[in-house]
Design a protein around this motif. Structure first.
Motif, mmCIF file in Angstrom:
data_model
loop_
_atom_site.group_PDB
_atom_site.id
_atom_site.type_symbol
_atom_site.label_atom_id
_atom_site.label_comp_id
_atom_site.label_asym_id
_atom_site.label_seq_id
_atom_site.Cartn_x
_atom_site.Cartn_y
_atom_site.Cartn_z
ATOM 1 N N ILE A 73 -2.754 1.081 13.658
ATOM 2 C CA ILE A 73 -2.410 -0.275 14.066
ATOM 3 C C ILE A 73 -3.544 -0.927 14.850
ATOM 4 C CG2 ILE A 73 -0.916 -1.565 15.664
ATOM 5 C CD1 ILE A 73 1.400 0.173 14.660
ATOM 6 N N ILE A 74 -4.237 -0.158 15.670
ATOM 7 C CA ILE A 74 -5.266 -0.768 16.529
ATOM 8 C C ILE A 74 -6.658 -0.776 15.891
ATOM 9 C CG2 ILE A 74 -4.039 -0.344 18.661
ATOM 10 C CD1 ILE A 74 -6.986 1.840 17.920
ATOM 11 N N GLY A 165 4.121 -7.582 13.570
ATOM 12 C CA GLY A 165 5.206 -6.644 13.300
ATOM 13 C C GLY A 165 4.821 -5.222 13.654
ATOM 14 N N GLY A 166 3.581 -4.831 13.353
ATOM 15 C CA GLY A 166 3.106 -3.505 13.747
ATOM 16 C C GLY A 166 3.087 -3.333 15.258
ATOM 17 N N TYR A 278 -12.559 -7.128 6.911
ATOM 18 C CA TYR A 278 -11.482 -7.650 7.749
ATOM 19 C C TYR A 278 -10.128 -7.375 7.098
ATOM 20 C CZ TYR A 278 -8.551 -11.152 10.067
ATOM 21 O OH TYR A 278 -7.538 -11.790 10.740
ATOM 22 N N ASP A 279 -10.007 -7.659 5.803
ATOM 23 C CA ASP A 279 -8.754 -7.412 5.088
ATOM 24 C C ASP A 279 -8.420 -5.925 5.048
ATOM 25 O OD1 ASP A 279 -8.540 -10.090 4.647
ATOM 26 O OD2 ASP A 279 -9.211 -10.027 2.554
ATOM 27 N N PHE A 280 -9.442 -5.082 4.873
ATOM 28 C CA PHE A 280 -9.231 -3.638 4.786
ATOM 29 C C PHE A 280 -8.610 -3.099 6.072
ATOM 30 C CE2 PHE A 280 -10.682 0.714 5.516
ATOM 31 C CZ PHE A 280 -10.308 1.343 4.342
ATOM 32 N N PHE A 281 -9.182 -3.447 7.213
ATOM 33 C CA PHE A 281 -8.684 -2.903 8.476
ATOM 34 C C PHE A 281 -7.356 -3.547 8.881
ATOM 35 C CE2 PHE A 281 -13.120 -1.546 8.779
ATOM 36 C CZ PHE A 281 -12.939 -0.236 9.190
ATOM 37 N N GLN A 282 -7.129 -4.790 8.518
ATOM 38 C CA GLN A 282 -5.823 -5.381 8.788
ATOM 39 C C GLN A 282 -4.729 -4.684 7.974
ATOM 40 O OE1 GLN A 282 -5.412 -9.674 8.514
ATOM 41 N NE2 GLN A 282 -5.271 -9.664 10.740
ATOM 42 N N THR A 283 -5.032 -4.366 6.722
ATOM 43 C CA THR A 283 -4.062 -3.643 5.905
ATOM 44 C C THR A 283 -3.787 -2.267 6.477
ATOM 45 O OG1 THR A 283 -4.842 -4.843 3.942
ATOM 46 C CG2 THR A 283 -3.520 -2.870 3.565
ATOM 47 N N LEU A 284 -4.825 -1.602 6.993
ATOM 48 C CA LEU A 284 -4.623 -0.305 7.648
ATOM 49 C C LEU A 284 -3.672 -0.434 8.830
ATOM 50 C CD1 LEU A 284 -8.053 1.575 7.808
ATOM 51 C CD2 LEU A 284 -6.080 2.062 6.367
ATOM 52 N N SER A 285 -3.796 -1.519 9.589
ATOM 53 C CA SER A 285 -2.918 -1.724 10.737
ATOM 54 C C SER A 285 -1.461 -1.851 10.295
ATOM 55 C CB SER A 285 -3.339 -2.978 11.504
ATOM 56 O OG SER A 285 -4.604 -2.796 12.096
ATOM 57 N N ILE A 286 -1.234 -2.543 9.199
ATOM 58 C CA ILE A 286 0.136 -2.726 8.722
ATOM 59 C C ILE A 286 0.676 -1.414 8.156
ATOM 60 C CG2 ILE A 286 1.512 -3.988 7.041
ATOM 61 C CD1 ILE A 286 -0.930 -6.153 7.547
ATOM 62 N N VAL A 287 -0.183 -0.625 7.518
ATOM 63 C CA VAL A 287 0.217 0.714 7.085
ATOM 64 C C VAL A 287 0.633 1.550 8.297
ATOM 65 C CG1 VAL A 287 -0.659 2.875 6.117
ATOM 66 C CG2 VAL A 287 -1.126 0.713 4.948
ATOM 67 N N GLY A 289 1.982 0.430 11.050
ATOM 68 C CA GLY A 289 3.318 -0.012 11.444
ATOM 69 C C GLY A 289 4.400 0.583 10.552
ATOM 70 N N LEU A 290 4.138 0.667 9.254
ATOM 71 C CA LEU A 290 5.101 1.271 8.331
ATOM 72 C C LEU A 290 5.256 2.764 8.592
ATOM 73 C CD1 LEU A 290 3.990 -0.595 5.083
ATOM 74 C CD2 LEU A 290 6.190 -0.859 6.246
#
Length: 310
Positions: A73-74, A165-166, A278-287, A289-290
């Motif tokens: 997330i971070i 959400g994360g 930027y998109d890659f690490f943001q997607t990792l953050s959402i992963v 959270g899941l």
């Protein structure tokens, strides 16, 4: 020299493979116990099988899931901090020329962002003052949206809703940890708050996938993936088979992230590299959270939890 010993059974005594009654005599649940002509029962059977496999194969990782989820997330905040530091002059130029920041204000804006992201990320990982860390990182998401003029960009907006959400999932996880530390103290109001934060976190996490559906070109594979993804997102939002749905989204987003946001394959001087990164690490953050959702469950305000009452 080896010897073979045979033990004879007295006459009239029958052999029992389970003399102490330790084994489970109940018939196993599964397809044989269901009506083969009922599609609903078939679907329930396959869903139960998938849940069982998820439980079995996630057991070795389960003690580490909270730490993995928190770290993922971070990572977007750590990457953002590093990008601001390494591209300091470019960041200042953009704020001056395109956002019309006064020179002193632009420096303060960047410094506060970097400090808040680094300190907040460290606090989330170490589980110290998590509430303040989540509040600080939440403020960074909002301030950056206005500061960089991206608050009305639909893709940016949906992605950052999922990042928020994360952060809500991290806050809920900290409530669980605090409850374990003070197990003897009743905390009804805190349990209620945790249910609402888990609900908000579940709903916000799915917005990244909605953004994925709205952008890009369509083909048959994308349509099929989007259909299954929408179903999984709906199940996560209402808390029905939430763990299974979250696992599906974790796997889908991870594959999509590596295949599409492969910033490492782009030349360092290419402007698309920063956007993909930027998109890659943001997607990792959402992963991340899941993953916390898989570990904690959907919470009290969910279909899964209500089913336990019946």
């Amino acid at each position: 020299m080896s010897s073979r010993i045979s033990i004879s059974r007295p006459p009239g005594v029958s052999y029992s493979p389970d003399p102490h009654g330790i084994g489970n005599s109940r018939s196993p649940s599964g397809y044989r116990a269901a009506d083969p002509d009922n599609p609903v029962e078939k679907l329930q059977y396959y869903a139960k099988q998938i849940e069982d496999y998820v439980e079995i194969y996630s057991q070795p990782l389960r003690p580490h899931l909270p730490a993995i989820g928190r770290f993922l997330i971070i990572v977007t905040f750590l990457e953002d901090s590093l990008r601001i530091i390494t591209q300091w002059s470019d960041q200042l130029w953009y704020l001056h020329k395109h956002r019309y920041f006064p020179r002193g204000i632009s420096h303060i804006f960047l410094i506060l962002n970097v400090i808040t992201m680094l300190v907040g990320s460290g606090a989330v990982v170490t589980k110290r003052h998590t509430e303040y860390a989540v509040a600080g990182l939440f403020a960074v998401v909002i301030i950056q949206g206005f500061g960089y003029g991206l608050i009305f960009d639909m893709t940016f907006f949906l992605r950052n809703l999922s990042v928020i959400g994360g952060l809500f999932m991290v806050f809920s996880d900290s409530m669980v940890s605090r409850k374990k530390l003070f197990a003897g103290i009743p905390s009804i109001s805190e349990n209620d708050r945790r249910k609402y934060f888990l609900l908000a976190g579940r709903v916000l996490l799915i917005f990244l996938f909605l953004g994925f559906i709205f952008q890009g070109t369509w083909n048959f594979g994308r349509a099929v993936l989007s259909l299954f993804g929408l179903v999984a997102c709906g199940m996560v939002a209402v808390g029905f088979k939430a763990k299974w749905s979250a696992v599906f989204l974790v796997l889908t987003l991870s594959v999509f992230n590596v295949a599409v946001n492969n910033w490492w394959s782009i030349h360092s001087a290419h402007p698309a590299r920063d956007f993909l990164k930027y998109d890659f690490f943001q997607t990792l953050s959402i992963v991340g959270g899941l993953i916390l959702l898989v570990n904690m469950g959907p919470g009290g305000l969910s279909v899964d939890e209500k089913k336990k009452s019946f």
